[in-house]
Design an enzyme around this catalytic site. Sequence first.
Site, PDB file in Angstrom:
ATOM      1  N   HIS A 130      41.927  -1.064 -46.021  1.00 21.92           N
ATOM      2  CA  HIS A 130      41.235   0.089 -47.024  1.00 21.92           C
ATOM      3  C   HIS A 130      39.920  -0.607 -47.777  1.00 21.92           C
ATOM      4  CE1 HIS A 130      45.729   1.793 -47.124  1.00 21.92           C
ATOM      5  NE2 HIS A 130      44.998   1.888 -46.152  1.00 21.92           N
ATOM      6  N   SER A 152      43.542   5.489 -42.088  1.00 18.71           N
ATOM      7  CA  SER A 152      43.271   5.271 -43.517  1.00 18.71           C
ATOM      8  C   SER A 152      41.958   4.174 -43.675  1.00 18.71           C
ATOM      9  CB  SER A 152      44.392   4.522 -44.409  1.00 18.71           C
ATOM     10  OG  SER A 152      44.953   3.371 -43.643  1.00 18.71           O
TER      11      SER A 152
END
Length: 261
Positions: free
Chosen positions: A206, A155
């Site tokens: 992220h 991610s």
Amino acid sequence: MPSDTVNCPHCGLLRPAERWGRLLFRMEPETLVWAVIYTNAALYLLSLLLVPRGVGMAANPFGFLSPSSSSLLLLGATGTMPIDALGRWWTLLTANYLHGGLLHIFFNMAALRQLGPLIVREYGPSRAVALYSLTGVGGFLVSYAARIPFTIGASAAVCGLIGAALYYGRSRGGVYGNAVFQQLGGWALGIFLFGFLVPGINNWAHGGGLAAGFLLGHLLGYQERAREAGWHRWLAGGCAVATALALAWGVGTALVLRFLG
């Protein structure tokens, strides 16, 4: 074309006779994206098989088919514990290909499957490889600076590709550019809201990946502004080789320590 040709007169490809350069340049977006997905899937299956007694079978869907922490550590999870205690800086690359459960890898690969072709098409295959690798590293470096002890997942790199797409949309403008910016901006907002609502999500990685993608999108450029140059292909080749070596080292040492140690 002669092997001593420096630049292709049609596309400007540096030293087109070089095998790896030709292969990467001609690779279809779908092929490149699926190669990354298959690599992630293979590492996930190996993480389950390496320490099968530690596989999670919890009723919680987020814990279903989760590899053991020892398996992930052996294969190359990153964070302050693997880096500070064990000196495993190469895990900044390998953690990008490890996942903590079936839903974890499914959502990451589904996002990559949708986003990857756009990045390969608009940035070119070499810059797409560099973006995936370097934004993953960038995200995990921010996570490390935030003192996250143990982390994995694609991610960070997926957010990096979102960041690159956001830069492309904002820079290009027009109907198409604005549509890309708005759609991927919604993705980014959803990812961060999900991270705040669900425990255990590494929003530091992220955010670091997103920022790295936006910055690298600017530094590397995209196809409409400038076609891929030789240094883009060398950068992509270096990222690919470094990743392959790190993954080979992680898998090799994991197998040795698990079965011979």
